[in-house]
Design a protein around this motif. Structure first.
Motif, PDB file in Angstrom:
ATOM      1  N   GLN A  76       0.840  -1.188   0.000  1.00 39.38           N
ATOM      2  CA  GLN A  76       0.000   0.000   0.000  1.00 39.38           C
ATOM      3  C   GLN A  76       0.875   1.237   0.000  1.00 39.38           C
ATOM      4  O   GLN A  76       1.861   1.310   0.736  1.00 39.38           O
ATOM      5  CB  GLN A  76      -0.920   0.003   1.240  1.00 39.38           C
ATOM      6  N   ALA A  78      -0.548   4.873  -0.346  1.00 36.29           N
ATOM      7  CA  ALA A  78      -1.252   5.906   0.427  1.00 36.29           C
ATOM      8  C   ALA A  78      -2.652   6.009  -0.136  1.00 36.29           C
ATOM      9  O   ALA A  78      -2.980   5.364  -1.135  1.00 36.29           O
ATOM     10  CB  ALA A  78      -0.538   7.247   0.329  1.00 36.29           C
ATOM     11  N   GLY A 141      13.219   6.101  -1.924  1.00 39.13           N
ATOM     12  CA  GLY A 141      13.545   6.201  -0.509  1.00 39.13           C
ATOM     13  C   GLY A 141      13.841   4.830   0.090  1.00 39.13           C
ATOM     14  O   GLY A 141      14.874   4.629   0.725  1.00 39.13           O
ATOM     15  N   GLN A 144      17.133   2.885  -0.556  1.00 33.17           N
ATOM     16  CA  GLN A 144      18.348   3.261   0.156  1.00 33.17           C
ATOM     17  C   GLN A 144      18.701   2.243   1.226  1.00 33.17           C
ATOM     18  O   GLN A 144      19.847   2.107   1.602  1.00 33.17           O
ATOM     19  CB  GLN A 144      18.166   4.624   0.853  1.00 33.17           C
ATOM     20  N   TYR A 145      17.734   1.594   1.784  1.00 36.58           N
ATOM     21  CA  TYR A 145      18.024   0.828   2.986  1.00 36.58           C
ATOM     22  C   TYR A 145      17.232  -0.478   3.070  1.00 36.58           C
ATOM     23  O   TYR A 145      16.985  -0.969   4.167  1.00 36.58           O
ATOM     24  CB  TYR A 145      17.728   1.676   4.222  1.00 36.58           C
ATOM     25  N   TYR A 166      20.176  -1.227  -8.277  1.00 33.24           N
ATOM     26  CA  TYR A 166      20.268  -0.272  -7.175  1.00 33.24           C
ATOM     27  C   TYR A 166      20.786   1.077  -7.678  1.00 33.24           C
ATOM     28  O   TYR A 166      20.272   2.133  -7.325  1.00 33.24           O
ATOM     29  CB  TYR A 166      21.187  -0.809  -6.076  1.00 33.24           C
ATOM     30  N   LYS A 182      27.418  -5.386   1.920  1.00 36.62           N
ATOM     31  CA  LYS A 182      26.057  -5.140   2.409  1.00 36.62           C
ATOM     32  C   LYS A 182      25.135  -6.305   2.098  1.00 36.62           C
ATOM     33  O   LYS A 182      24.337  -6.738   2.927  1.00 36.62           O
ATOM     34  CB  LYS A 182      25.474  -3.877   1.754  1.00 36.62           C
ATOM     35  N   MET A 183      25.245  -6.814   0.894  1.00 37.22           N
ATOM     36  CA  MET A 183      24.329  -7.871   0.488  1.00 37.22           C
ATOM     37  C   MET A 183      24.514  -9.124   1.343  1.00 37.22           C
ATOM     38  O   MET A 183      23.542  -9.722   1.775  1.00 37.22           O
ATOM     39  CB  MET A 183      24.522  -8.207  -0.993  1.00 37.22           C
ATOM     40  N   ILE A 221      18.348  -2.506   6.288  1.00 38.12           N
ATOM     41  CA  ILE A 221      19.723  -2.275   6.709  1.00 38.12           C
ATOM     42  C   ILE A 221      19.709  -1.580   8.053  1.00 38.12           C
ATOM     43  O   ILE A 221      18.955  -0.641   8.259  1.00 38.12           O
ATOM     44  CB  ILE A 221      20.462  -1.410   5.665  1.00 38.12           C
ATOM     45  N   ARG A 223      20.721   0.956  10.722  1.00 39.23           N
ATOM     46  CA  ARG A 223      21.092   2.345  10.464  1.00 39.23           C
ATOM     47  C   ARG A 223      20.703   3.176  11.663  1.00 39.23           C
ATOM     48  O   ARG A 223      20.204   2.668  12.644  1.00 39.23           O
ATOM     49  CB  ARG A 223      20.314   2.854   9.248  1.00 39.23           C
ATOM     50  N   GLY A 224      20.912   4.465  11.574  1.00 37.52           N
ATOM     51  CA  GLY A 224      20.304   5.363  12.534  1.00 37.52           C
ATOM     52  C   GLY A 224      21.217   5.843  13.627  1.00 37.52           C
ATOM     53  O   GLY A 224      22.411   5.939  13.431  1.00 37.52           O
ATOM     54  N   LEU A 225      20.633   6.157  14.749  1.00 36.54           N
ATOM     55  CA  LEU A 225      21.300   6.926  15.796  1.00 36.54           C
ATOM     56  C   LEU A 225      22.460   6.191  16.446  1.00 36.54           C
ATOM     57  O   LEU A 225      22.390   5.021  16.682  1.00 36.54           O
ATOM     58  CB  LEU A 225      20.266   7.273  16.867  1.00 36.54           C
TER      59      LEU A 225
ATOM     60  N   GLN B  76      -0.469  10.456   7.440  1.00 37.70           N
ATOM     61  CA  GLN B  76      -1.290   9.308   7.102  1.00 37.70           C
ATOM     62  C   GLN B  76      -0.543   8.029   7.457  1.00 37.70           C
ATOM     63  O   GLN B  76       0.645   7.905   7.163  1.00 37.70           O
ATOM     64  CB  GLN B  76      -1.633   9.323   5.604  1.00 37.70           C
ATOM     65  N   GLN B 144      14.042   5.706  14.434  1.00 38.40           N
ATOM     66  CA  GLN B 144      15.427   5.269  14.255  1.00 38.40           C
ATOM     67  C   GLN B 144      16.225   6.259  13.414  1.00 38.40           C
ATOM     68  O   GLN B 144      17.430   6.353  13.555  1.00 38.40           O
ATOM     69  CB  GLN B 144      15.478   3.915  13.539  1.00 38.40           C
ATOM     70  N   TYR B 145      15.568   6.949  12.531  1.00 39.14           N
ATOM     71  CA  TYR B 145      16.354   7.708  11.554  1.00 39.14           C
ATOM     72  C   TYR B 145      15.712   9.040  11.174  1.00 39.14           C
ATOM     73  O   TYR B 145      15.951   9.536  10.080  1.00 39.14           O
ATOM     74  CB  TYR B 145      16.545   6.864  10.287  1.00 39.14           C
ATOM     75  N   LEU B 174      21.092   5.265  24.623  1.00 36.99           N
ATOM     76  CA  LEU B 174      21.890   5.813  23.525  1.00 36.99           C
ATOM     77  C   LEU B 174      23.140   6.474  24.074  1.00 36.99           C
ATOM     78  O   LEU B 174      23.156   6.970  25.206  1.00 36.99           O
ATOM     79  CB  LEU B 174      21.066   6.845  22.745  1.00 36.99           C
ATOM     80  N   LYS B 182      24.775  13.513  16.304  1.00 34.52           N
ATOM     81  CA  LYS B 182      23.712  13.336  15.327  1.00 34.52           C
ATOM     82  C   LYS B 182      22.790  14.550  15.259  1.00 34.52           C
ATOM     83  O   LYS B 182      22.397  15.016  14.194  1.00 34.52           O
ATOM     84  CB  LYS B 182      22.863  12.103  15.669  1.00 34.52           C
ATOM     85  N   ILE B 221      18.102  10.982   8.672  1.00 34.46           N
ATOM     86  CA  ILE B 221      19.514  10.697   8.834  1.00 34.46           C
ATOM     87  C   ILE B 221      20.027  10.013   7.574  1.00 34.46           C
ATOM     88  O   ILE B 221      19.369   9.106   7.054  1.00 34.46           O
ATOM     89  CB  ILE B 221      19.736   9.793  10.055  1.00 34.46           C
ATOM     90  N   ARG B 223      21.918   7.448   5.482  1.00 32.01           N
ATOM     91  CA  ARG B 223      22.065   6.037   5.854  1.00 32.01           C
ATOM     92  C   ARG B 223      22.182   5.208   4.603  1.00 32.01           C
ATOM     93  O   ARG B 223      22.144   5.724   3.506  1.00 32.01           O
ATOM     94  CB  ARG B 223      20.834   5.592   6.613  1.00 32.01           C
ATOM     95  N   GLY B 224      22.260   3.937   4.770  1.00 32.32           N
ATOM     96  CA  GLY B 224      22.070   3.038   3.655  1.00 32.32           C
ATOM     97  C   GLY B 224      23.333   2.518   3.027  1.00 32.32           C
ATOM     98  O   GLY B 224      24.346   2.374   3.666  1.00 32.32           O
ATOM     99  N   LEU B 225      23.215   2.205   1.772  1.00 34.93           N
ATOM    100  CA  LEU B 225      24.221   1.432   1.065  1.00 34.93           C
ATOM    101  C   LEU B 225      25.571   2.135   0.933  1.00 34.93           C
ATOM    102  O   LEU B 225      25.646   3.275   0.610  1.00 34.93           O
ATOM    103  CB  LEU B 225      23.700   1.075  -0.316  1.00 34.93           C
TER     104      LEU B 225
END
Lengths: 225, 225
Positions: A76, A78, A141, A144-145, A166, A182-183, A221, A223-225, B76, B144-145, B174, B182, B221, B223-225
């Motif tokens: 879904q 939106a 979006g 990316q992750y 990618y 990564k993979m 993936i 990630r984050g803080l 949403q 998280q991000y 944290l 961050k 944030i 992130r990613g590949l």
DNA sequence: GCAATAGTGTCTCTCAGACACTATGGT
DNA sequence: ACCATAGTGTCTGAGAGACACTATTGC
């Protein structure tokens, strides 16, 4: 005496995306009736409360009826709504987006399905242009992750092929070593014994597939803080 | 002769979330009429096509009418649908989730709003339990991000307070230095000249607020590949 | 052997986390 | 002076990217 209550038009639309020659394309159909007769539109239509189990089921029905495609990934996106988006009245469209490998579209052999580059959309019915743009944003979006782009590859694919997918989605070249790291770290692929030789005058690449147990589930993936 | 078409019930519901004593809570209302009379439910109701500009507008109306709250963040979540979720018939609910600082709920002074911990939900109407769980998952995921948790803090807050909010949402401690790095790197906060002394017998902390230009827009944030 | 692409070993530079230190209030 | 929390300087270990090397095919 029951007052006439103004009605809400309930529809479902599907943004069917695929990758052709490193370009992201949407599947469009020419509308056969008013409103927007003969204008390109997303596959979609009214919800059938008597037969649809839910909106996701309705989305699958739209795809089956209008494109004969059973997508490997459907999510879904939106819900779009308002009084102006459909001339028939105040309407709601619950929108799903689907990813399919390019060759699946060809096999379905629906001649009336057009593929349009998402960067150069023709005139579309309703607010479908905004809907497509939202779907593309979401896909880019999530690419990316997550393992989302894998569904644009076929059943089996090589790591170089997947990397090109990618890269097409993210619009930038990726480091080969990091990508492979990564993979394996995401641990969602498994090698297939057979190899891949059709490529030509060079070393064949190992074929991979999504681990069956992760078939309908994204891998993320860390990630984050 | 027009065939009677089976109708779709169109509603909007809002998952209003807040943080009280490091525990995530949902705002619930006891239903005044059937179905599910006297059972707790999310604030929600029918779409009014004659007055609502879209479903988001309807969500804001629900909140204003039933809780007198104007949320700093509203997004949403998803749309839930099917023949069984509402005894009145095949229904759709477009669900939004909102974040508010805890004190805003108190100020609104709606005595009939209950706060329930999302980890210990009471019996809820319709499929609202599943809806709340989806909203919590989404909030935790995005925390998280992104800057999303900032909307659970008030207008002004200190970095230690904000860190405690993030920690409550993510369920883990944290690193102070990394967290601060961050936050400055995300570049979404600005210091306020005044400080914060109410804390007690120790050094006061700098107060911050969301940069006004980023008021209604999440910061992500890299992130990613 | 050569061209072309697949796949890997390794170095370096960056960055996240740990720790320890300083800063500043109340009591 | 002492405690408690705010805020910072710095070291280290893990990981991402760059590079170069090996591997395997067709011609």
């Amino acid at each position: 005496m029951q007052k006439m209550m103004q009605q809400v038009v309930c529809t479902v639309d599907v943004v069917l995306l695929t990758l052709q020659d490193s370009a992201l394309k949407v599947a469009l159909l020419k509308r056969g009736r008013a409103p927007f007769k003969d204008v390109q539109a997303l596959p979609g239509g009214y919800i059938h409360p008597d037969t649809d189990a839910d909106t996701r089921d309705a989305a699958l029905r739209m795809l089956a009826q209008k494109t004969a495609i059973q997508p490997p990934y459907l999510e879904q996106l939106a819900t779009f709504s308002g009084p102006a988006r459909d001339p028939r009245g105040w309407s709601i469209s619950v929108v799903y987006y689907a990813l399919v490998p390019f060759d699946v579209i060809g096999q379905a052999g629906q001649a009336d399905v057009t593929l349009a580059s998402v960067d150069k959309l023709p005139r579309l019915s309703f607010d479908h242009r905004a809907i497509v743009n939202t779907a593309v944003q979401r896909l880019r979006g999530k690419s990316q992750y997550s393992s989302l782009p894998c569904y644009l590859a076929g059943e089996a694919f090589t790591l170089p092929q997947l990397q090109r997918i990618y890269e097409a989605l993210m619009g930038e070249a990726l480091n080969k070593v990091s990508f492979r790291r990564k993979m394996v770290e995401m641990d969602m692929l498994e090698a297939i014994a057979g190899e891949f030789s059709a490529a030509g005058a060079h070393r064949p690449a190992q074929l991979y597939r999504l681990k069956p147990e992760l078939r309908d589930q994204l891998t993320l993936i860390a990630r984050g803080l």
